[in-house]
Design a protein around this motif. Structure first.
Motif, PDB file in Angstrom:
ATOM      1  N   ALA A  38       0.696  -1.271  -0.126  1.00  0.00           N
ATOM      2  CA  ALA A  38      -0.093   0.407   0.344  1.00  0.00           C
ATOM      3  C   ALA A  38       1.030   1.330   0.090  1.00  0.00           C
ATOM      4  CB  ALA A  38      -0.895   0.105   1.355  1.00  0.00           C
ATOM      5  N   ASP A  39       2.494   0.984   0.570  1.00  0.00           N
ATOM      6  CA  ASP A  39       3.311   2.493   0.471  1.00  0.00           C
ATOM      7  C   ASP A  39       4.027   2.527  -1.027  1.00  0.00           C
ATOM      8  OD1 ASP A  39       2.754   2.565   2.913  1.00  0.00           O
ATOM      9  OD2 ASP A  39       4.186   1.371   3.827  1.00  0.00           O
ATOM     10  N   ARG A  40       3.390   2.161  -2.211  1.00  0.00           N
ATOM     11  CA  ARG A  40       3.767   2.089  -3.607  1.00  0.00           C
ATOM     12  C   ARG A  40       3.635   3.747  -3.970  1.00  0.00           C
ATOM     13  NH1 ARG A  40       3.413  -2.726  -7.472  1.00  0.00           N
ATOM     14  NH2 ARG A  40       5.168  -1.372  -8.619  1.00  0.00           N
ATOM     15  N   VAL A  64       2.603  10.461  -4.218  1.00  0.00           N
ATOM     16  CA  VAL A  64       1.514  11.399  -3.813  1.00  0.00           C
ATOM     17  C   VAL A  64       2.040  12.447  -3.234  1.00  0.00           C
ATOM     18  CG1 VAL A  64      -0.331  12.130  -2.624  1.00  0.00           C
ATOM     19  CG2 VAL A  64      -0.143   9.969  -4.154  1.00  0.00           C
ATOM     20  N   GLU A  65       2.822  12.213  -2.203  1.00  0.00           N
ATOM     21  CA  GLU A  65       3.979  13.546  -1.345  1.00  0.00           C
ATOM     22  C   GLU A  65       3.936  14.058  -2.117  1.00  0.00           C
ATOM     23  OE1 GLU A  65       5.754  11.343   2.380  1.00  0.00           O
ATOM     24  OE2 GLU A  65       3.952  11.139   2.784  1.00  0.00           O
ATOM     25  N   THR A 111       2.903   6.762  -2.287  1.00  0.00           N
ATOM     26  CA  THR A 111       2.795   7.664  -1.197  1.00  0.00           C
ATOM     27  C   THR A 111       3.933   8.127  -1.438  1.00  0.00           C
ATOM     28  OG1 THR A 111       2.336   6.492   0.277  1.00  0.00           O
ATOM     29  CG2 THR A 111       2.950   7.934   1.415  1.00  0.00           C
ATOM     30  N   ALA A 112       5.373   8.160  -1.353  1.00  0.00           N
ATOM     31  CA  ALA A 112       6.246   8.437  -2.460  1.00  0.00           C
ATOM     32  C   ALA A 112       5.621  10.182  -3.689  1.00  0.00           C
ATOM     33  CB  ALA A 112       7.436   8.409  -1.852  1.00  0.00           C
TER      34      ALA A 112
END
Length: 113
Positions: A2-4, A9-10, A6-7
């Protein structure tokens, strides 16, 4: 798994703010540089005036210099012993509806003996 994203999007959320802050720092630094140069030119022009030199020849000498200022935006007013230089600042990209701001410096020098 699920963290793929995230970077990414940030980065998409933070990058416009970083670009805005960076351009604001550059714009205000440029305006400060204009103020410093305008102050120095006003002092120099008042000194030339106090020495009894011709202002038109001093203004002509500005054309040959490598200045940050755009001389087409520069307004020079000579009043008795004082000299006022005014300059229209460039509008920043984020200020579309605001009128252009004008910065000015005035120097007065006594006549040299």
């Amino acid at each position: 798994m699920a963290d793929r994203g995230t970077a990414l999007v940030e980065l998409v959320l933070v990058l416009p703010l970083l670009v805005l802050f960076g351009s604001a720092i550059c714009y205000f630094g440029y305006c400060q540089l204009i103020n410093i140069e305008l102050n120095a030119l006003a002092w120099e022009g008042a000194s030339q005036l106090a020495k009894g030199m011709n202002m038109s020849s001093w203004l002509a000498s500005l054309q040959e210099r490598d200045l940050v200022l755009n001389l087409e935006r520069l307004t020079v007013k000579q009043e008795a012993d004082s000299l006022r230089l005014s300059y229209t600042l460039p509008k920043p990209l984020w200020a579309k509806d605001e009128p252009a701001k004008v910065t000015s410096f005035s120097w007065q020098r006594s006549k040299s003996k």
